[in-house]
Design an enzyme around this catalytic site. Sequence first.
Site, PDB file in Angstrom:
ATOM      1  N   ALA A  75      -9.453  10.076  47.006  1.00 32.61           N
ATOM      2  CA  ALA A  75     -10.745  10.238  47.681  1.00 32.61           C
ATOM      3  C   ALA A  75     -10.899   9.174  48.755  1.00 32.61           C
ATOM      4  O   ALA A  75     -10.295   8.102  48.686  1.00 32.61           O
ATOM      5  CB  ALA A  75     -11.888  10.141  46.676  1.00 32.61           C
ATOM      6  N   ASP A  76     -11.729   9.490  49.726  1.00 36.23           N
ATOM      7  CA  ASP A  76     -12.107   8.524  50.744  1.00 36.23           C
ATOM      8  C   ASP A  76     -13.537   8.828  51.164  1.00 36.23           C
ATOM      9  O   ASP A  76     -13.926  10.000  51.221  1.00 36.23           O
ATOM     10  CB  ASP A  76     -11.179   8.588  51.958  1.00 36.23           C
ATOM     11  CG  ASP A  76     -11.316   7.345  52.813  1.00 36.23           C
ATOM     12  OD1 ASP A  76     -10.677   6.330  52.471  1.00 36.23           O
ATOM     13  OD2 ASP A  76     -12.090   7.372  53.787  1.00 36.23           O
ATOM     14  N   THR A  77     -14.301   7.789  51.438  1.00 33.46           N
ATOM     15  CA  THR A  77     -15.700   7.960  51.823  1.00 33.46           C
ATOM     16  C   THR A  77     -15.964   7.195  53.115  1.00 33.46           C
ATOM     17  O   THR A  77     -15.525   6.057  53.263  1.00 33.46           O
ATOM     18  CB  THR A  77     -16.647   7.454  50.711  1.00 33.46           C
ATOM     19  OG1 THR A  77     -16.392   8.196  49.516  1.00 33.46           O
ATOM     20  CG2 THR A  77     -18.105   7.626  51.103  1.00 33.46           C
ATOM     21  N   GLY A 112     -14.203  12.766  51.266  1.00 34.51           N
ATOM     22  CA  GLY A 112     -13.114  13.734  51.219  1.00 34.51           C
ATOM     23  C   GLY A 112     -12.346  13.516  49.933  1.00 34.51           C
ATOM     24  O   GLY A 112     -12.140  12.363  49.528  1.00 34.51           O
TER      25      GLY A 112
END
EC number: 3.6.1.9
Length: 192
Positions: A75-77, A112
């Site tokens: 995940a990435d924010t 994402g």
Amino acid sequence: MLNNLKNYHIILASQSPRRHQMLKELGLDFKIQTKDVEEVYPDHLKGEEIPVYLAKLKAEAFVLDLNEKELVITADTIVCVDDMVLGKPKDRADAVEMLKTLSGRSHQVISGVCLKSKHKEASFSTTTHVHFKELSLDEIDYYIDNYKPFDKAGAYGIQEWIGFVGIDGIEGSYFNVVGLPIQRLYQELSTF
């Protein structure tokens, strides 16, 4: 509850204690394993394309190591305000500038997520709109000095003091702002 995942050993590729806790609350058994990935994205990407690209990049680092029974979750924010992307602050001064930029305005928190096994991949993004009240410099200084938000996109954690006193509205997933759109992740895992 996610019976379709019984045959998988799940890997969460994240150092975030918030993500660890949320995945644990889903009732999943998983191990934590990360790989060094340079989190750089092409300039032409915008909004939700950025964290999805970065999540896929992180998942791709596992591709040679995954066996038939492993599933990696990455995940990435990011935080976006006026088409400007705010990542994690480089230092205290950067954190101050980020919070001053967010003060009295709305912004988007976009996560994402990528699910990857040896033979399958699924990715998605989730956007939450967040509105901050006008923050005083004293409030910003207090928060940064006491909570050290240097590991958080946009230099803040909604679940911390600044969220209690500064956020006067959100539209969308609260958990996405914490760092993982857990309800959407559950849906995606249930059909993986």
